[in-house]
Design an enzyme around this catalytic site. Sequence first.
Site, PDB file in Angstrom:
ATOM      1  CB  THR A 197      -0.911   0.015   1.247  1.00 50.65           C
ATOM      2  OG1 THR A 197      -1.427   1.332   1.430  1.00 50.65           O
ATOM      3  CG2 THR A 197      -0.163  -0.376   2.522  1.00 50.65           C
ATOM      4  CE1 TYR A 200      -3.876  -1.630   6.047  1.00 55.27           C
ATOM      5  CE2 TYR A 200      -2.851   0.372   5.213  1.00 55.27           C
ATOM      6  CZ  TYR A 200      -3.482  -0.829   4.984  1.00 55.27           C
ATOM      7  OH  TYR A 200      -3.722  -1.244   3.690  1.00 55.27           O
ATOM      8  CE  LYS A 225      -1.952  -4.193   4.169  1.00 53.55           C
ATOM      9  NZ  LYS A 225      -2.355  -5.224   3.202  1.00 53.55           N
TER      10      LYS A 225
HETATM   11  P1  NAP Z   1     -11.321  -4.770   2.663  1.00 58.74           P
HETATM   12  O1  NAP Z   1     -12.548  -4.410   1.896  1.00 58.74           O
HETATM   13  O2  NAP Z   1     -11.171  -4.263   4.046  1.00 58.74           O
HETATM   14  O3  NAP Z   1     -11.233  -6.364   2.674  1.00 58.74           O
HETATM   15  C1  NAP Z   1     -10.330  -7.029   3.510  1.00 58.74           C
HETATM   16  C2  NAP Z   1     -10.753  -8.474   3.653  1.00 58.74           C
HETATM   17  O4  NAP Z   1      -9.846  -9.128   4.531  1.00 58.74           O
HETATM   18  C3  NAP Z   1     -12.154  -8.671   4.253  1.00 58.74           C
HETATM   19  O5  NAP Z   1     -12.876  -9.569   3.462  1.00 58.74           O
HETATM   20  C4  NAP Z   1     -11.860  -9.276   5.618  1.00 58.74           C
HETATM   21  O6  NAP Z   1     -12.807 -10.192   6.059  1.00 58.74           O
HETATM   22  C5  NAP Z   1     -10.555 -10.016   5.353  1.00 58.74           C
HETATM   23  N1  NAP Z   1      -9.868 -10.295   6.614  1.00 58.74           N
HETATM   24  C6  NAP Z   1      -9.641  -9.445   7.647  1.00 58.74           C
HETATM   25  N2  NAP Z   1      -9.011 -10.073   8.639  1.00 58.74           N
HETATM   26  C7  NAP Z   1      -8.838 -11.359   8.251  1.00 58.74           C
HETATM   27  C8  NAP Z   1      -8.254 -12.505   8.850  1.00 58.74           C
HETATM   28  N3  NAP Z   1      -7.740 -12.457  10.088  1.00 58.74           N
HETATM   29  N4  NAP Z   1      -8.261 -13.652   8.167  1.00 58.74           N
HETATM   30  C9  NAP Z   1      -8.812 -13.737   6.936  1.00 58.74           C
HETATM   31  N5  NAP Z   1      -9.394 -12.677   6.310  1.00 58.74           N
HETATM   32  C10 NAP Z   1      -9.399 -11.506   6.962  1.00 58.74           C
HETATM   33  O7  NAP Z   1     -10.011  -4.327   1.860  1.00 58.74           O
HETATM   34  P2  NAP Z   1      -9.848  -3.986   0.293  1.00 58.74           P
HETATM   35  O8  NAP Z   1     -10.122  -2.542   0.084  1.00 58.74           O
HETATM   36  O9  NAP Z   1     -10.526  -5.010  -0.512  1.00 58.74           O
HETATM   37  O10 NAP Z   1      -8.271  -4.138   0.148  1.00 58.74           O
HETATM   38  C11 NAP Z   1      -7.682  -5.406  -0.145  1.00 58.74           C
HETATM   39  C12 NAP Z   1      -6.237  -5.406   0.326  1.00 58.74           C
HETATM   40  O11 NAP Z   1      -5.521  -4.357  -0.323  1.00 58.74           O
HETATM   41  C13 NAP Z   1      -6.046  -5.171   1.819  1.00 58.74           C
HETATM   42  O12 NAP Z   1      -4.941  -5.943   2.212  1.00 58.74           O
HETATM   43  C14 NAP Z   1      -5.689  -3.695   1.928  1.00 58.74           C
HETATM   44  O13 NAP Z   1      -4.913  -3.450   3.075  1.00 58.74           O
HETATM   45  C15 NAP Z   1      -4.899  -3.513   0.644  1.00 58.74           C
HETATM   46  N6  NAP Z   1      -4.935  -2.177   0.042  1.00 58.74           N
HETATM   47  C16 NAP Z   1      -6.130  -1.569  -0.201  1.00 58.74           C
HETATM   48  C17 NAP Z   1      -6.161  -0.351  -0.833  1.00 58.74           C
HETATM   49  C18 NAP Z   1      -7.457   0.338  -1.135  1.00 58.74           C
HETATM   50  O14 NAP Z   1      -7.438   1.545  -1.408  1.00 58.74           O
HETATM   51  N7  NAP Z   1      -8.583  -0.368  -1.160  1.00 58.74           N
HETATM   52  C19 NAP Z   1      -4.954   0.271  -1.215  1.00 58.74           C
HETATM   53  C20 NAP Z   1      -3.750  -0.403  -0.959  1.00 58.74           C
HETATM   54  C21 NAP Z   1      -3.747  -1.630  -0.347  1.00 58.74           C
HETATM   55  P3  NAP Z   1     -14.200  -9.726   6.678  1.00 58.74           P
HETATM   56  O15 NAP Z   1     -15.094  -9.636   5.483  1.00 58.74           O
HETATM   57  O16 NAP Z   1     -14.494 -10.802   7.617  1.00 58.74           O
HETATM   58  O17 NAP Z   1     -13.996  -8.413   7.363  1.00 58.74           O
HETATM   59  O1  G4F Z   2     -10.593   6.687   3.164  1.00 60.84           O
HETATM   60  P1  G4F Z   2      -9.539   6.621   4.200  1.00 60.84           P
HETATM   61  O2  G4F Z   2      -9.927   6.060   5.512  1.00 60.84           O
HETATM   62  O3  G4F Z   2      -8.329   5.879   3.548  1.00 60.84           O
HETATM   63  P2  G4F Z   2      -6.758   5.835   3.860  1.00 60.84           P
HETATM   64  O4  G4F Z   2      -6.465   6.148   5.275  1.00 60.84           O
HETATM   65  O5  G4F Z   2      -6.080   6.668   2.823  1.00 60.84           O
HETATM   66  O6  G4F Z   2      -6.448   4.290   3.637  1.00 60.84           O
HETATM   67  C1  G4F Z   2      -6.952   3.577   2.512  1.00 60.84           C
HETATM   68  O7  G4F Z   2      -6.026   3.655   1.458  1.00 60.84           O
HETATM   69  C2  G4F Z   2      -4.760   3.013   1.725  1.00 60.84           C
HETATM   70  C3  G4F Z   2      -3.899   3.228   0.483  1.00 60.84           C
HETATM   71  O8  G4F Z   2      -3.279   4.482   0.553  1.00 60.84           O
HETATM   72  C4  G4F Z   2      -5.017   1.554   1.998  1.00 60.84           C
HETATM   73  F1  G4F Z   2      -3.837   0.898   2.206  1.00 60.84           F
HETATM   74  C5  G4F Z   2      -5.902   1.408   3.212  1.00 60.84           C
HETATM   75  O9  G4F Z   2      -6.189   0.019   3.427  1.00 60.84           O
HETATM   76  C6  G4F Z   2      -7.210   2.136   2.932  1.00 60.84           C
HETATM   77  O10 G4F Z   2      -7.884   1.449   1.897  1.00 60.84           O
HETATM   78  O11 G4F Z   2      -8.998   8.111   4.496  1.00 60.84           O
HETATM   79  C7  G4F Z   2      -8.554   8.937   3.433  1.00 60.84           C
HETATM   80  C8  G4F Z   2      -8.303  10.352   3.972  1.00 60.84           C
HETATM   81  C9  G4F Z   2      -7.425  10.401   5.228  1.00 60.84           C
HETATM   82  O12 G4F Z   2      -6.527  11.464   5.097  1.00 60.84           O
HETATM   83  C10 G4F Z   2      -8.402  10.697   6.343  1.00 60.84           C
HETATM   84  O13 G4F Z   2      -7.848  11.406   7.448  1.00 60.84           O
HETATM   85  O14 G4F Z   2      -9.556  10.918   4.349  1.00 60.84           O
HETATM   86  C11 G4F Z   2      -9.400  11.583   5.585  1.00 60.84           C
HETATM   87  N1  G4F Z   2     -10.710  11.697   6.224  1.00 60.84           N
HETATM   88  C12 G4F Z   2     -11.341  12.877   6.515  1.00 60.84           C
HETATM   89  N2  G4F Z   2     -12.503  12.638   7.125  1.00 60.84           N
HETATM   90  C13 G4F Z   2     -11.487  10.704   6.652  1.00 60.84           C
HETATM   91  C14 G4F Z   2     -12.629  11.291   7.215  1.00 60.84           C
HETATM   92  N3  G4F Z   2     -11.324   9.350   6.583  1.00 60.84           N
HETATM   93  C15 G4F Z   2     -12.337   8.585   7.073  1.00 60.84           C
HETATM   94  N4  G4F Z   2     -12.216   7.242   6.959  1.00 60.84           N
HETATM   95  N5  G4F Z   2     -13.454   9.116   7.658  1.00 60.84           N
HETATM   96  C16 G4F Z   2     -13.649  10.462   7.765  1.00 60.84           C
HETATM   97  O15 G4F Z   2     -14.663  10.931   8.290  1.00 60.84           O
END
Ligand code: NAP
Ligand code: G4F
Length: 329
Positions: A126, A151, A155
């Site tokens: 990430t 977090y 990672k």
């Molecule tokens: P997500 O919607 O939070 O999905 C994460 C999944 O992991 C959920 O299905 C969750 O299960 C499962 N999980 C959590 N704890 C577990 C455990 N102990 N054993 C087995 N499964 C478990 O995340 P996503 O947005 O799809 O992201 C996928 C991956 O990419 C994650 O590793 C995240 O950190 C990484 N990532 C995401 C972004 C982004 O912007 N979306 C960017 C960079 C990296 P439950 O359904 O039970 O909660």
């Molecule tokens: O949507 P966020 O919670 O995502 P964040 O922290 O960027 O993390 C996500 O992206 C990562 C990749 O860069 C992943 F690895 C991670 O698993 C996840 O998918 O927050 C985005 C921004 C932050 O700066 C936060 O402070 O939005 C700001 N924010 C402002 N108000 C808020 C809020 N975030 C959340 N969740 N809720 C608020 O009310």
Amino acid sequence: MAKTALITGILGQDGPYLAKLLLEKGYKVYGLIRRYSNPSFDNLDYVGVTKDVNFAEGDLTDESSLINVIKNVRPDEVYNLAAQSFVGSSWEQAKLTTEVNATGVLYLLNALKYFSPTAKFYQASTSEMFGLSNDDGYQGETTQFHPRSPYGVSKVYAYWMTVNFRESYNMFTANGILFNHESPIRGIQFVTRKITDGVAQIKLGLKDELRLGNLDSSRDWGFAGDYVEAMYLMLQQETPDDYVVATGETHTVRQFVEAAFKSAGIDDWEKYVKIDPRFQRPAEVPHLRGKVDKAKNKLGWEPKVSFEGLVDMMVKADIERYEKKIAQK
Ligand code: NAP
Ligand code: G4F
């Protein structure tokens, strides 16, 4: 013969999009799921693949469950998407975050090393690993890591363990360093979906305010459906490597808010948005913008959905959801 893929995190956001892509390519797809008292297959249903996925029970924190799954499935490719992925909760649940996101990856890599050493492995790394660092406003594969949350720290461990198994045991392991990617099935806690869900409710008169934290941070937001293609491409290369996946554009949270209200046809967004310190973080990542040249040149990958297209897709999907709920009452 059809290839077999194991996807952890199958019920999250990325899992369903990746499952759909791999099924379309003829893969047999297994999804790792935890034991639930009340499981939700809504995200898989949303992309229409629930009945085509095989499920295997296991948990990233339970090493023996992973060994069993790997022994039974014998996957050709493993996509490790499972994580405690919400940055905001990682301060409150730092140990759990570490056990799932860091130690869990070590367990999975070990299970592969002993029982499926030729399987190709994708680790969901990430942009949060960069945290405070950038090079001239961009983060690329060579930018230093400076994570700002438990977090991000977890990672970084998983990233280096993935590299280490490649270097120590000659395994095919790849890190996708993905920047924020979103979709209509994004978890409701994340800021984009929280905004589009809130805007939809305001539009339909179901609520009259949206409470947010820091509006000044900026993120490089893309569409999850585009990003899973990059994951797949990384495992189709001759040699394993690590890649940044991003759009190369950045927008503030405020700009996302403005665009979302605009999409719903509401001009005076300031009237509805309230700043609430509960949603501010102990340490913020102020600016993310990916340098995506390597993925473009080596994988031939490009994002297709624009920032405006993404916001509009999410707002429309949330309005549609609430309209259906209202109609069912
Ligand atoms: P997500 O919607 O939070 O999905 C994460 C999944 O992991 C959920 O299905 C969750 O299960 C499962 N999980 C959590 N704890 C577990 C455990 N102990 N054993 C087995 N499964 C478990 O995340 P996503 O947005 O799809 O992201 C996928 C991956 O990419 C994650 O590793 C995240 O950190 C990484 N990532 C995401 C972004 C982004 O912007 N979306 C960017 C960079 C990296 P439950 O359904 O039970 O909660
Ligand atoms: O949507 P966020 O919670 O995502 P964040 O922290 O960027 O993390 C996500 O992206 C990562 C990749 O860069 C992943 F690895 C991670 O698993 C996840 O998918 O927050 C985005 C921004 C932050 O700066 C936060 O402070 O939005 C700001 N924010 C402002 N108000 C808020 C809020 N975030 C959340 N969740 N809720 C608020 O009310």
